[in-house]
Write an enzyme that holds these catalytic residues in place. Structure first.
Site, PDB file in Angstrom:
ATOM      1  N   HIS A 362       0.786  -1.237   0.000  1.00 53.61           N
ATOM      2  CA  HIS A 362       0.000   0.000   0.000  1.00 53.61           C
ATOM      3  C   HIS A 362       0.810   1.276   0.000  1.00 53.61           C
ATOM      4  CE1 HIS A 362      -4.216  -1.268   0.491  1.00 53.61           C
ATOM      5  NE2 HIS A 362      -3.681  -2.355   0.988  1.00 53.61           N
ATOM      6  N   LYS A 550      -9.396  13.770   3.916  1.00 55.88           N
ATOM      7  CA  LYS A 550      -8.486  12.617   3.959  1.00 55.88           C
ATOM      8  C   LYS A 550      -7.634  12.778   5.198  1.00 55.88           C
ATOM      9  CE  LYS A 550      -7.005  13.917  -0.171  1.00 55.88           C
ATOM     10  NZ  LYS A 550      -6.973  12.683  -0.944  1.00 55.88           N
ATOM     11  N   ARG A 551      -6.915  11.747   5.594  1.00 55.35           N
ATOM     12  CA  ARG A 551      -6.041  11.884   6.757  1.00 55.35           C
ATOM     13  C   ARG A 551      -5.032  13.008   6.553  1.00 55.35           C
ATOM     14  NH1 ARG A 551      -5.779   8.374  10.861  1.00 55.35           N
ATOM     15  NH2 ARG A 551      -3.548   8.566  11.156  1.00 55.35           N
ATOM     16  N   LYS A 556       0.135  14.551   1.596  1.00 55.16           N
ATOM     17  CA  LYS A 556      -1.160  14.860   0.987  1.00 55.16           C
ATOM     18  C   LYS A 556      -1.328  16.368   0.765  1.00 55.16           C
ATOM     19  CE  LYS A 556      -3.551  10.755   2.848  1.00 55.16           C
ATOM     20  NZ  LYS A 556      -4.226  10.094   1.716  1.00 55.16           N
ATOM     21  N   THR A 658      -8.557   6.721  -2.826  1.00 54.86           N
ATOM     22  CA  THR A 658      -9.904   6.255  -3.167  1.00 54.86           C
ATOM     23  C   THR A 658     -10.905   7.389  -2.981  1.00 54.86           C
ATOM     24  OG1 THR A 658     -10.066   5.330  -0.938  1.00 54.86           O
ATOM     25  CG2 THR A 658      -9.595   3.785  -2.736  1.00 54.86           C
ATOM     26  N   LYS A 662     -14.410   8.349  -5.136  1.00 55.31           N
ATOM     27  CA  LYS A 662     -15.737   8.624  -4.569  1.00 55.31           C
ATOM     28  C   LYS A 662     -16.266   9.951  -5.089  1.00 55.31           C
ATOM     29  CE  LYS A 662     -14.173   6.525  -0.266  1.00 55.31           C
ATOM     30  NZ  LYS A 662     -13.540   6.906   1.024  1.00 55.31           N
TER      31      LYS A 662
END
Ligand SMILES: *Cc1c(COP(=O)(O)O)cnc(C)c1O
Length: 813
Positions: A362, A550-551, A556, A658, A662
């Site tokens: 991952h 998101k986290r 990110k 992901t 969505k």
């Protein structure tokens, strides 16, 4: 018995009323939302139970190969609404609840989110279970029944505060305790070796600490197909001590035993709030072994019960997918059972083991690659450690004897090296399949991260791009959009999500585009109301809803997003009459409790919000909303209302993502880097239907390898950036002028490791393009519908179909 599919409104109403009376002794008029919630779950469970039994029976009699998905995380969220949907009675239930005077969404919200996961990895596991059952595949999940899920986040004075998530406070109606399937797990102790008369070796363990693993089973429903698979979650309990009716006074060990019991229960006590480094140590290792030992024992027990052939045929009936390296001790655990309990030779056990396991990688972030100190592993799991040593020795010897070209690489391939056990290497050596989770991610694994292993085992590597269940993320979360789609192209897309592509034919039909626009608008209204309720802030529902959920992680780049907000704010302060389409920036993110820089960014976002949202000068053109406690249920509220989907990770860092899928499926346009699955979204919809910006992954990897990037040069030459960084440094946003200095220093003194400054200008340009595009409603809606049309490719049904045919080789039941 009436089948679910024929359940009428009046039947259902009667059943709810009966349940309320029989189980609770109340009438509808006295019932709270929670009462009605339990009454409904009880109705649904009565329907599920016989189907569950039938599915089990069918699998036993078919005796086909089954897949077991081992994961330390299952982020399943709430189940009532999705169970109703999958049973085909969601619509009738909504009608009945209204008739009884209840707001359906309030009834569903009475369920506490099962937050047994951190983020994408855990949510993937939940989507996969949904697709396995919906496609009628015999596939089940194994996980841990943590008594505390991922912490509940509150924002207090702009800071994240973590509260325990005691999700089992109310009885959880979907689980069944299954004591007769309990197994014993052993830790510590001594290993003794004996030679049997036939010359083979026998291993005996003494003085081990024994823990009981008790399964709690959760039914996983397929969509309108009466399939019910199982998610089995293990709970740690003390092995029963028979004190033969002694009183506490007579039993000197009572209090010690109580302590002991408490320490055992810690094993399934709580989920570590980490999907990368920052974590507590030995207990986490215990949890991992607890999961794999109970699951592998259970799998073997089932095989022996349902098959007469020897366990050497196990790979014909069983395949185990391990979700990241966290469950990779399953490999030596399988070896242990086959050799020590089933008397297999090493070679025979190895042959079975390496044909059972498949490993999903991952991440390529080096800090997230799992290793354990060999002393810790040896002390906690002495026999398992011996087996890992043996796997390692045989593997290294094999390279030495048969792969001369790799001899100089042995050290970097060894499973035990520098006093640590390298779990990814163990997983690679012990599995027949190794997959990445998006094309670019798999390419990076092959070319860089796992290059030497790829040269050794090229046939094991493959890609399986992640997916999401369109049932939860479109049908359930966005019923109005789903209904409109069905009105336009018929209902076939629900079972075959790729048929969403038929929407393309209508992507220029103006009156239809207006209907899509209207649905988006209603969803934005609903989210505005929710935001007002939660925060007291009124947002402009005509503004662009720009969403990053998101986290919180540096890669990110929530920081890049908030820098853009600060830039817009600075511009508006200078020129309040600027013609700017109003924007609402919506954030949701948890930070690992020990991740300092991530918490600083949360503080910064909230601080900027507190300034921007109340500044009259900018005339409401900007709003910044941080919604606390991001989880599955909150995602379901936000995503249908998103206009822009921020997917702005430093290229090469986001394995797949992901959240991007969505939001695409709900008609948001992606503004993002060429990273993870964004690239595959881009392949489908083209540059004209999304906003791509920034460094490519090759450029980023090249900078990491060869240098050549200097953040300070950008600071010196770009006034907009210098202004923002100076504002941070001089305390313009902080209460103290040191408040955000760490962010400032990280960028200028650690040379901006995630290329925030480098990508800033292209990011601004992408936003300008997006803003312009948004003004032309017809064009925007055409882009939006085009994205929905192509999103079927990212249904986890598609992903699971690929796993089933390429890796698992399993048949539908
Ligand atoms: C989908 C999802 C994620 C993953 O989001 P990414 O943007 O891919 O990181 C994380 N948390 C929750 C609650 C989700 O639903």
């Amino acid at each position: 018995m009436i089948s679910l599919l024929q359940l009428t409104a009046s039947d259902l109403k009667e059943q709810i009323i009966n349940k309320l009376m029989i189980d609770r002794g109340i009438e509808v008029s006295e019932a709270t939302g929670k009462d009605v919630y339990y009454a409904l779950t009880s109705v649904v469970n009565e329907k599920i139970t016989p189907q569950w039994f039938q599915t089990d029976k069918k699998y036993k009699s078919q005796n086909n190969k089954q897949v077991y998905y081992l994961s330390m995380e299952f982020l399943i969220g709430r189940l009532l609404e999705s169970n109703l949907l999958n049973c085909g009675i969601l619509d009738v239930t909504n009608v009945v609840l209204e008739e009884l005077g209840f707001n359906p969404s309030e009834i569903y919200a009475a369920e506490h989110d099962a937050g047994l996961g951190n983020g994408g990895l855990g949510r993937l596991a939940a989507c996969f279970l949904d697709s396995l059952a919906s496609l009628n595949y015999p596939g089940h999940g194994y996980g841990i029944r943590y008594r505390y899920g991922l912490f509940e986040q509150r924002i207090i004075h702009g800071n994240q505060v973590e509260l325990p998530d005691y999700w089992l406070k109310d009885p959880y109606p979907w689980e069944t305790r299954n004591e007769k399937e309990a197994v014993v797990i052993q830790f510590h102790g001594d290993v003794h070796m004996f030679k049997r008369n036939d010359g083979t070796l026998e291993f005996k363990y003494e003085n081990t600490d024994k823990v009981m693993a008790v399964p709690y089973d959760i039914p996983i429903l397929g969509y309108e197909n009466e399939v019910v698979n199982t998610l089995r979650l293990w709970s740690a309990e003390a092995v029963f001590q028979d004190n033969k009716g002694k009183s506490i006074g007579e039993n000197k060990e009572f209090y010690r035993d109580l302590d002991h019991q408490h320490s055992i229960e810690q094993i399934s006590g709580f989920l570590y709030p980490d999907d990368s480094s920052h974590e507590g140590r030995e207990l986490r290792l215990k949890q991992q072994y607890f999961l794999v030992s109970s699951s592998i024992q259970n799998i073997i027990k089932y095989y022996k019960k349902t098959n007469r052939k020897s366990l050497s045929h196990l790979p014909e009936k069983v395949v185990v997918q391990i979700n990241d390296t966290h469950p990779s001790l399953a490999i030596p655990e399988m070896m242990r059972i086959l050799m020590d309990e089933e008397r297999f030779s090493w070679d025979a056990a190895w042959k079975v083991t390496t044909n059972v396991f498949a490993y999903t990688n991952h991440t390529t972030l080096s800090e997230a690659l799992e290793t354990w100190p060999k002393d810790m592993l040896q002390n906690l799991l002495p026999r398992i450690y011996m087996i890992i040593e043996e796997i390692n020795e045989r593997f290294c010897k094999d390279i030495w004897l048969h792969h001369e070209e790799l001899q100089h690489k042995v050290h970097e391939m060894a499973i035990i090296a520098d006093d640590r056990v390298h779990m990814a290497r163990l997983a690679i050596v012990g599995s027949f399949s190794i997959n990445g989770v998006a094309r670019i991610h798999t390419d990076i694994l092959k070319k860089q991260e796992m290059k030497t292993f790829y040269s050794l085992f090229p046939e094991r590597f493959n890609n399986k791009t992640n997916g999401i269940t369109h049932r939860r993320w479109l049908l359930q979360a966005n019923p109005e959009l789903a209904k409109l789609i069905t009105d336009v192209i018929g209902p076939q897309w629900i079972k075959r999500p790729k048929q969403l592509i038929s929407l393309l034919k209508y992507s220029n039909d103006r009156s239809l585009l207006e209907k899509f626009d209207q649905v988006k608008h209603e969803n934005k209204n609903a989210l505005s109301n929710y935001i007002y309720q939660q925060t007291g802030i009124l947002i402009d529902n005509q503004s662009i809803f720009d969403v990053q959920i998101k986290r919180l992680h540096e890669y990110k780049r929530q920081l890049l997003n908030i820098f853009h907000v600060i830039y817009l704010y600075n511009e508006l302060k200078e020129n309040p009459n600027q013609d700017l389409t109003p924007r609402t920036f919506i954030f949701g993110a948890k930070a690992a409790p020990s991740y300092h820089m991530a918490k600083e960014v949360i503080k910064l976002i909230n601080t900027v919000a507190s300034i921007v949202n109340y500044d009259k000068d900018i005339r409401g053109k900007l709003k910044v909303i941080f919604l606390e406690n991001y989880n599955v249920s909150l995602a379901e509220k936000i995503i249908p209302a998103a206009d822009i989907s921020e997917q702005i990770s430093t290229a090469s860092k986001e394995a797949s993502g992901t959240g991007n899928m969505k939001m695409m499926m709900n008609g948001a346009l992606t503004l993002g880097t060429l990273d993870g699955a964004n690239i595959e979204i881009n392949d489908l919809v083209g540059n004209q239907n999304m906003f791509i910006f920034g460094l490519t992954s090759d450029q980023v990897l090249n900078y990491y390898q060869n240098g050549g990037y200097n953040a300070r040069d950008i600071y010196n030459t770009d006034d907009r950036i210098r202004r923002i960084l100076d504002q941070l440094n001089q305390g313009e946003f902080g209460i103290h002028d040191i408040e955000f200095k760490d962010i400032y220093y990280n960028i200028l003194y650690h040379n901006d490791p995630y290329f925030v400054l480098k990508d800033f200008e292209p990011y601004l340009e992408a936003h300008e393009l997006a803003e312009r595009a948004y003004r032309d409603r017809a064009t925007w809606m055409n882009m939006s519908v085009t994205n929905i049309a192509y999103s079927g490719k990212f249904s986890s049904d598609q992903t699971i179909q690929e796993y089933a045919t390429d890796i698992w080789k399993i048949k539908r039941g």
